[in-house]
Design an enzyme around this catalytic site. Structure first.
Site, PDB file in Angstrom:
ATOM      1  N   GLY A   1      44.433  30.684  44.966  1.00 24.07           N
ATOM      2  CA  GLY A   1      43.086  31.249  44.853  1.00 24.07           C
ATOM      3  C   GLY A   1      43.104  32.571  44.097  1.00 24.07           C
ATOM      4  O   GLY A   1      43.904  32.780  43.175  1.00 24.07           O
ATOM      5  N   SER A   2      42.264  33.477  44.543  1.00 26.92           N
ATOM      6  CA  SER A   2      42.029  34.699  43.763  1.00 26.92           C
ATOM      7  C   SER A   2      43.252  35.607  43.645  1.00 26.92           C
ATOM      8  O   SER A   2      43.269  36.488  42.769  1.00 26.92           O
ATOM      9  CB  SER A   2      40.872  35.484  44.378  1.00 26.92           C
ATOM     10  OG  SER A   2      39.693  34.732  44.268  1.00 26.92           O
ATOM     11  N   THR A   3      44.246  35.440  44.507  1.00 25.65           N
ATOM     12  CA  THR A   3      45.452  36.269  44.341  1.00 25.65           C
ATOM     13  C   THR A   3      46.133  35.956  43.012  1.00 25.65           C
ATOM     14  O   THR A   3      46.906  36.766  42.495  1.00 25.65           O
ATOM     15  CB  THR A   3      46.452  36.053  45.495  1.00 25.65           C
ATOM     16  OG1 THR A   3      46.690  34.651  45.650  1.00 25.65           O
ATOM     17  CG2 THR A   3      45.935  36.620  46.796  1.00 25.65           C
ATOM     18  N   ASN A   4      45.821  34.780  42.453  1.00 29.92           N
ATOM     19  CA  ASN A   4      46.411  34.409  41.160  1.00 29.92           C
ATOM     20  C   ASN A   4      45.741  35.138  39.988  1.00 29.92           C
ATOM     21  O   ASN A   4      46.272  35.150  38.876  1.00 29.92           O
ATOM     22  CB  ASN A   4      46.297  32.892  40.960  1.00 29.92           C
ATOM     23  CG  ASN A   4      47.238  32.380  39.887  1.00 29.92           C
ATOM     24  OD1 ASN A   4      48.440  32.596  39.985  1.00 29.92           O
ATOM     25  ND2 ASN A   4      46.693  31.735  38.864  1.00 29.92           N
ATOM     26  N   LYS A   5      44.576  35.753  40.245  1.00 28.32           N
ATOM     27  CA  LYS A   5      43.861  36.441  39.162  1.00 28.32           C
ATOM     28  C   LYS A   5      44.676  37.601  38.600  1.00 28.32           C
ATOM     29  O   LYS A   5      44.446  38.055  37.476  1.00 28.32           O
ATOM     30  CB  LYS A   5      42.508  36.961  39.661  1.00 28.32           C
ATOM     31  CG  LYS A   5      41.485  35.853  39.880  1.00 28.32           C
ATOM     32  CD  LYS A   5      40.231  36.358  40.554  1.00 28.32           C
ATOM     33  CE  LYS A   5      39.279  35.197  40.835  1.00 28.32           C
ATOM     34  NZ  LYS A   5      38.208  35.560  41.773  1.00 28.32           N
TER      35      LYS A   5
END
Lengths: 571, 159
Positions: A286-290
């Site tokens: 999820g957003s931790t990959n951003k």
């Protein structure tokens, strides 16, 4: 004078000749043609080789505190041929072996010469049984693995089977090192089992296994586990994972997966709890990959830090419509704003400026799609589809962390790379080994490689600090300390078909502190919390562990970082 | 023509005799007269026998002493070896017992120092982790020597 009966004498001579001839022939058969066979049978009858078990090496934490030790124990067996009164013997043994009388009596009346009555009985009980002097009951020296802290770091340590062989975790991964080399004693014994004086008596002394010194800090591990268990309960989650890592060395100070089990009674635990999910299970980050998308954009200069993008709340990508977590009017956002507010649409717009090839390249640079190389059995590679398999939606979804999968450890290593000025460091669980004579042999330093420039890493750190100070990660703040991190709220895919569960998420927060001079990276991940969001469920868990890290590791506050340009700060 | 060889008796040598008869003088011979006791006369067969008997006794005593000494030495050596063997066995038993005790102590130490046990004990006694972290900042140029650093100001002053 009467003459001797010549015929009789001749007959006697013939009989004796025949008899001696037969004896000679038989002797020749026995001592020449069958000699080797009889010699082997005699040798097998009187020579016994007993294996001498080697003491299994301990598993220690980084301070030398024992996490797994071996205790002396005995296997209790019976030779039913010599048991005089099976029922009376069973009655005497039952309370000491904690087994029903009828079950023991059944074993004692079996038509065999050897049957185990109990395995790995502790020394005191074995001595009490021996004191009973029961005929037909014997003992074999063995050892029992004991984990003094119970459930602490259970999935990391693993456990040992009834035969003393590591079956899971570090116990299995370092079996050769821990097990040592068993010895053996070969003795020539008389009919009653007594050694024959002057006979064969050869002993090969067993070599004890070396102790494994892990990078785990026992007290830190305990606090991390307590914090995780409390967070799971407080958020109604089904489980969770915590990793604490030193970004400079790659040392894992704590690694926990909830629910856990007690390796002292592993047979009683549910098998699913055996897995060290921080290493073996992949999830959509999820957003931790951003952070990877932002790093790639900064490193490739795909977008200037001051540049504002006009970001709507939803966007059409191929056949699908993607949107941000909350509706909002189309608004100007810098890259710093996109990371701080965790905008999916903004991230997709940035990724499109990068292109598929660059995006795939940076995912690979951060180590996704392949094992980190930590010495732990069963490490997952995660799932990173090769570029030629990307569809028209892959770039968009991968940019905000859906459509790929990574292990919690891989994602921790991603943030450690940013914290370590752009150098990726291989995580490690083993600090070294200690041989039986006490000599410590340190493990080689973790391999590192440059993933992005130090300047890029520092720029991204400012964005991550801004995300904690003024973005979605405010629940992770600690007064006096600047923390850099990112929240994640990822949907959970079906295991057997395309699509995602409705209303079920993995909430995460991964970050490091202090932002200006990172000393520690912490990943806090909760499965299916009722509170849904990473910023709500996982950030407080991160904060609690970070607070303990500050006192445990005496981390100084550091200096505040200059925030990245934002739309509000633009003239 | 040859003849079989025969033992030829030497003149003047008595016929070899066997057994007790050999000690007896021949009947009717001059030698049968008993010589006076006080005179130094050549040894008769009886005195020779007595001397021989004395030699036998002496030899037997000597042999007994030698054999006895050897047996005593062997027994002593064996006893010494057995004693050393017992001491080795005893030492090995002590080593085993100490190794077992050491293992039990490691076990006990590990059990007692387990963080969960200590945390439970602390919680029961009203202890808890701090709620907040406070950082104390110093101002100015004051340099504080780390704890344990030697104070060299006195030495500098004396030089």
């Amino acid at each position: 004078m009467k003459r001797p009966p010549v015929r009789r004498l001749v007959a006697l001579l013939a009989v004796m000749t025949l008899a001696f001839g037969a004896i000679f022939v038989r002797l020749t058969v026995l001592q020449v043609s069958q000699a080797a066979s009889f010699r082997d049978r005699a040798w097998a009858q009187r020579v016994r080789t007993v294996q001498l078990p080697a003491a299994r090496g301990q598993i220690l934490d980084r301070g030398g505190e024992p996490l797994a030790i071996s205790l002396e124990a005995r296997d209790v067996y019976a030779d039913p041929r010599y048991v005089q009164d099976p029922w009376a013997t069973a009655t005497e043994l039952a309370p000491l072996l904690d087994r029903p009388v009828a079950e023991l009596a059944g074993l004692l009346t079996r038509g065999t010469t050897f049957v185990y009555l109990a395995r790995q009985v502790d020394r005191d009980r074995a001595e009490r049984i021996e004191g009973l002097g029961l005929p037909g009951i014997g003992f074999l020296e063995t050892s029992r693995r004991y984990y003094p802290a119970g459930t602490l770091a259970a999935q990391v340590l693993g456990f040992v089977g009834i035969d003393g062989e590591g079956l899971s975790g570090l116990e299995a991964g370092f079996e050769d090192l821990l097990a040592g080399v068993p010895g053996e004693r070969t003795q020539e014994l008389g009919p009653h089992g007594q050694p024959i004086v002057g006979g064969v008596d050869v002993e090969r002394i067993p070599v004890a296994g070396s102790a494994l010194v892990t990078t785990i800090d026992r007290d830190f591990q305990y606090q991390a586990e307590q914090a995780l268990a409390d967070a799971v309960a407080a958020n109604g989650a089904s489980g969770g994972t915590v990793i604490v890592m030193d970004p400079n060395t790659g040392d894992i100070l704590a690694m926990a997966s909830y629910p856990w089990f007690d390796p002292n009674d592993f047979e009683e635990a549910e098998r699913g709890t055996y897995r060290n999910r921080a290493v073996t299970d992949a999830f959509e980050p999820g957003s931790t990959n951003k952070v990877i998308t932002a790093t790639a954009a900064v490193d490739r200069r795909a977008i200037a830090l001051e540049q504002e993008l006009s970001v709507p709340w939803q966007m059409r990508v191929g056949e699908f419509t993607i949107h941000d977590a909350h509706p909002h009017p189309t608004m100007p956002m810098t890259l710093g704003d996109i990371i701080a507010e965790s905008s999916n649409i903004g991230t997709v717009m940035v990724a499109r400026r990068l292109g598929e090839s660059a995006m795939a390249s940076y995912l690979s640079r951060f180590g996704l799609g392949r094992p980190t190389g930590i010495e732990f059995p069963g490490e997952s590679s995660g799932i990173l589809p090769p570029l030629y398999e990307w569809t028209d939606t892959s770039l968009a979804t991968i940019a905000y962390g859906q459509g790929i999968a990574a292990t919690p450890l891989q994602m921790t290593a991603v943030y450690a790379t940013i914290a370590n000025d752009g150098r990726w460091v291989q995580p490690r669980l083993v600090l070294g080994t200690r041989s039986a004579d006490g000599t410590f042999e340190p493990a080689p330093s973790s391999p590192t490689r440059r993933a992005v420039s130090a300047e890029t890493a520092r720029t991204v750190t400012r964005m991550l600090a801004h995300a904690v100070n003024d973005g979605t990660g405010t629940n992770a703040t600690i007064p006096g300390y600047e923390i850099a991190g990112k929240t994640g709220t990822a949907r959970i895919p079906f295991p057997d078909r395309p699509g995602y569960y409705e209303g079920q998420y993995i909430a995460s927060f991964i970050g490091f502190l202090p932002a200006s001079d990172p000393q520690i990276v912490i990943a806090a991940i909760l499965d299916r919390p009722a509170t849904d969001y990473g910023g709500v469920a996982a950030a407080p868990l991160f904060q609690r562990i970070a607070r303990y890290a500050i006192t445990r590791l005496s981390i100084e506050p550091g200096r505040p970082l200059r925030p990245p340009p934002t739309a509000e700060s633009q003239p | 023509m040859s003849l079989p060889a025969e033992r030829v008796a030497r003149p003047g040598t008595p016929e070899p005799s066997r057994g007790a008869g050999a000690l007896r003088p021949p009947e009717g011979a001059e030698g049968a007269k008993r010589p006076p006791r006080s005179a130094a006369v050549p040894a008769t067969p009886a005195t020779t026998a007595r001397r021989r008997r004395k030699h036998h006794v002496g030899f037997a005593i000597l042999a007994t002493v030698i054999v006895g000494s050897m047996v005593l030495a062997i027994v002593s050596l064996n006893a010494l070896l057995a004693q050393q063997s017992f001491r080795i066995d005893e030492t090995e038993r002590q080593i085993d017992a100490l190794a077992t005790e050491q293992l039990e102590l490691v076990h006990e130490q590990a059990r007692l120092s387990a963080p969960g046990r200590i945390a439970d004990w602390a919680r029961r006694n009203g202890m808890r982790l701090p709620d907040d972290i406070r950082s104390l900042h110093t101002f100015g140029e004051l340099q504080v020597a780390p704890a344990g650093a030697a104070d060299t100001s006195a030495q500098e002053g004396s030089e």
